[in-house]
Scaffold this active site. Structure first.
Site, mmCIF file in Angstrom:
data_model
loop_
_atom_site.group_PDB
_atom_site.id
_atom_site.type_symbol
_atom_site.label_atom_id
_atom_site.label_comp_id
_atom_site.label_asym_id
_atom_site.label_seq_id
_atom_site.Cartn_x
_atom_site.Cartn_y
_atom_site.Cartn_z
ATOM 1 N N GLN A 52 -8.959 -7.136 -10.996
ATOM 2 C CA GLN A 52 -9.648 -5.442 -10.619
ATOM 3 C C GLN A 52 -9.172 -4.135 -11.191
ATOM 4 O O GLN A 52 -9.852 -3.242 -11.739
ATOM 5 C CB GLN A 52 -9.294 -5.476 -8.574
ATOM 6 C CG GLN A 52 -10.131 -3.909 -7.965
ATOM 7 C CD GLN A 52 -9.524 -3.615 -6.702
ATOM 8 O OE1 GLN A 52 -10.175 -4.439 -5.568
ATOM 9 N NE2 GLN A 52 -8.342 -3.464 -6.043
ATOM 10 N N ARG A 107 -4.772 -10.245 3.983
ATOM 11 C CA ARG A 107 -4.439 -11.285 4.855
ATOM 12 C C ARG A 107 -3.496 -11.824 4.984
ATOM 13 O O ARG A 107 -3.714 -12.906 5.736
ATOM 14 C CB ARG A 107 -5.196 -11.464 3.334
ATOM 15 C CG ARG A 107 -6.788 -11.509 2.832
ATOM 16 C CD ARG A 107 -7.757 -12.559 1.569
ATOM 17 N NE ARG A 107 -8.835 -11.929 1.586
ATOM 18 C CZ ARG A 107 -9.408 -11.015 0.971
ATOM 19 N NH1 ARG A 107 -8.536 -10.741 0.029
ATOM 20 N NH2 ARG A 107 -10.837 -10.396 1.110
ATOM 21 N N GLN A 145 -18.554 -5.828 -0.977
ATOM 22 C CA GLN A 145 -17.508 -7.041 -1.964
ATOM 23 C C GLN A 145 -16.928 -8.330 -1.613
ATOM 24 O O GLN A 145 -16.482 -8.219 -2.216
ATOM 25 C CB GLN A 145 -16.312 -5.167 -2.226
ATOM 26 C CG GLN A 145 -15.519 -5.714 -0.868
ATOM 27 C CD GLN A 145 -13.761 -4.725 -1.847
ATOM 28 O OE1 GLN A 145 -14.531 -3.532 -2.421
ATOM 29 N NE2 GLN A 145 -12.834 -5.303 -2.366
ATOM 30 N N LYS A 197 -1.454 -6.690 -8.436
ATOM 31 C CA LYS A 197 -1.908 -7.914 -7.532
ATOM 32 C C LYS A 197 -3.250 -8.026 -7.875
ATOM 33 O O LYS A 197 -3.178 -9.485 -7.860
ATOM 34 C CB LYS A 197 -1.580 -7.373 -6.094
ATOM 35 C CG LYS A 197 -1.939 -8.435 -5.014
ATOM 36 C CD LYS A 197 -1.360 -9.224 -4.434
ATOM 37 C CE LYS A 197 -1.599 -10.187 -3.384
ATOM 38 N NZ LYS A 197 -2.988 -9.790 -3.182
ATOM 39 N N ASP A 198 -4.161 -7.381 -7.862
ATOM 40 C CA ASP A 198 -5.411 -7.817 -8.030
ATOM 41 C C ASP A 198 -5.341 -6.936 -9.520
ATOM 42 O O ASP A 198 -6.585 -6.325 -9.766
ATOM 43 C CB ASP A 198 -6.400 -6.850 -6.799
ATOM 44 C CG ASP A 198 -6.342 -7.058 -5.999
ATOM 45 O OD1 ASP A 198 -6.137 -8.062 -5.252
ATOM 46 O OD2 ASP A 198 -5.248 -6.329 -4.850
ATOM 47 N N HIS A 235 0.673 -1.153 0.169
ATOM 48 C CA HIS A 235 -0.047 0.099 -0.106
ATOM 49 C C HIS A 235 0.986 1.265 -0.158
ATOM 50 O O HIS A 235 0.420 2.593 -0.921
ATOM 51 C CB HIS A 235 -0.520 -0.028 1.070
ATOM 52 C CG HIS A 235 -1.663 -1.107 1.670
ATOM 53 N ND1 HIS A 235 -2.506 -1.999 2.656
ATOM 54 C CD2 HIS A 235 -2.514 -1.502 0.926
ATOM 55 C CE1 HIS A 235 -2.794 -2.996 2.748
ATOM 56 N NE2 HIS A 235 -3.561 -2.226 1.081
HETATM 57 P P1 AMP Z 1 -6.637 -3.446 -0.625
HETATM 58 O O1 AMP Z 1 -6.610 -3.295 0.625
HETATM 59 O O2 AMP Z 1 -5.596 -5.255 -0.441
HETATM 60 O O3 AMP Z 1 -8.173 -3.374 -0.969
HETATM 61 O O4 AMP Z 1 -5.935 -2.920 -1.401
HETATM 62 C C1 AMP Z 1 -5.729 -1.911 -1.664
HETATM 63 C C2 AMP Z 1 -5.208 -1.624 -2.838
HETATM 64 O O5 AMP Z 1 -3.290 -1.680 -2.893
HETATM 65 C C3 AMP Z 1 -4.920 -1.824 -4.371
HETATM 66 O O6 AMP Z 1 -4.866 -1.561 -5.229
HETATM 67 C C4 AMP Z 1 -4.185 -3.374 -4.335
HETATM 68 O O7 AMP Z 1 -4.716 -4.016 -5.475
HETATM 69 C C5 AMP Z 1 -2.578 -2.811 -3.499
HETATM 70 N N1 AMP Z 1 -1.813 -3.536 -3.306
HETATM 71 C C6 AMP Z 1 -2.576 -4.416 -2.215
HETATM 72 N N2 AMP Z 1 -1.229 -5.738 -2.029
HETATM 73 C C7 AMP Z 1 -0.388 -5.180 -3.367
HETATM 74 C C8 AMP Z 1 1.455 -5.224 -3.300
HETATM 75 N N3 AMP Z 1 1.600 -6.710 -3.341
HETATM 76 N N4 AMP Z 1 1.434 -4.640 -3.887
HETATM 77 C C9 AMP Z 1 1.426 -3.446 -4.218
HETATM 78 N N5 AMP Z 1 0.674 -3.287 -4.030
HETATM 79 C C10 AMP Z 1 -0.675 -4.244 -3.405
#
Ligand code: AMP
Length: 282
Positions: free
Chosen positions: A155, A189, A61, A151-152, A37
């Site tokens: 999405q 996670r 979601q 990573k997503d 993040h």
């Molecule tokens: P999340 O809190 O999991 O919804 O992630 C928020 C944002 O951070 C999303 O755009 C994810 O794709 C991104 N993100 C999550 N894990 C990573 C990672 N390991 N490297 C880069 N971005 C990430």
């Protein structure tokens, strides 16, 4: 770093920034902030006047109620990490402010096949929940750029489709995946894995790297059979899917891959009751 809880206050702040011609970079998250993040925050800060991060565990979601309840919520720790980063404003809206707000009513969109393949197939309703909240957040924060992690992967494609379909005046910037030293993609996670699990989970990236290396001298069928065998040799993992798709639009690929195309291999699996996803582009 300023912390804003309410929609109305965020709107006032955005109006002020816009009147000063400031560019806004936006990083939407669900919290449990990690280095992945933070890398998005720093990329935003390198090209934006102001960087806004939201933390919102979006109920719509989650197709699995247990996953929603177990999702880590550690806002105080998160604020400290963001305070130490280049984040200028942390936005912590309430569910009521996002979902019962007459100024933030959104219409669903048809996501087509993006909603029925890979994550869409495994998590019914997930991407409708994602586009709903992302649209509400974009309409609130009015960013020039939204920084999202590859990573997503799916999405990012879904949100690009949302922005195009609804003609939202913003750009989606896909950012590379940050990994642990053993290759495991950083994820909120991962906190739910044991130390042993985090170490075993290195297998996911090893399998993806194997696919990347074999992509030009084997058929897709051979590559995926080999990948599935690698995972089944470790019974603590349960594979949900592993697929190779066209990197541009996630459409299906033919059995023989060619050098003039870009592809993405995507995987979802379970380990220690935790669902993990990852991908590599090649
Ligand atoms: P999340 O809190 O999991 O919804 O992630 C928020 C944002 O951070 C999303 O755009 C994810 O794709 C991104 N993100 C999550 N894990 C990573 C990672 N390991 N490297 C880069 N971005 C990430």
């Amino acid at each position: 770093m300023k912390i804003i809880h309410q929609y109305a206050e965020m709107k006032r702040e955005v109006a002020l920034l816009r009147s000063q011609d400031k560019t806004i970079g936006f990083v939407p998250t669900m919290g449990a902030i990690h280095a992945g993040h933070i890398s998005l925050v720093e990329q935003s800060a390198s090209v934006s006047d102001v960087t806004i991060v939201s933390i919102f565990v979006n109920p719509t979601q989650f197709n699995n109620q247990e996953d929603f309840l177990k999702y880590p919520r550690i806002v105080e720790e998160d604020s400290l990490k963001l305070f130490a980063s280049s984040c200028d404003i942390l936005f912590l809206p309430s569910v009521a402010d996002m979902y019962d707000n007459p100024d933030l009513i959104t219409e669903p969109i048809d996501l087509g096949y993006l909603d029925t393949i890979l994550e869409g197939a495994m998590r019914p309703g997930h991407y409708q929940g994602v586009v709903t909240i992302v649209e509400k957040l974009i309409r609130t924060v009015e960013p020039s750029n939204v920084f999202m992690g590859l990573k997503d992967y799916q999405q990012v494609k879904v949100v690009e489709y949302l922005v195009k379909t609804k003609e939202l005046p913003t750009q989606i910037v896909g950012c590379h995946t940050l990994r642990e030293p053993n290759g495991l993609a950083m994820s909120s996670r991962n906190m739910r894995l044991s130390e042993e699990g985090r170490s075993e989970a290195a297998l996911i990236y090893q399998i993806l790297q194997g696919i990347q290396e074999n992509s030009m001298n084997h058929t897709v069928d051979q590559i995926l059979t080999e990948a599935k065998m690698m995972m089944s040799a470790h019974p603590q993992f349960s594979l949900e899917y592993i697929e190779i798709r066209d990197a541009t639009d996630l459409s299906e690929v033919s059995d023989v891959l060619t050098n003039d195309h870009s592809y993405v291999a995507l995987i979802a699996c379970w380990l220690e009751g935790v669902r993990l996803i990852d991908n590599v582009e090649f």
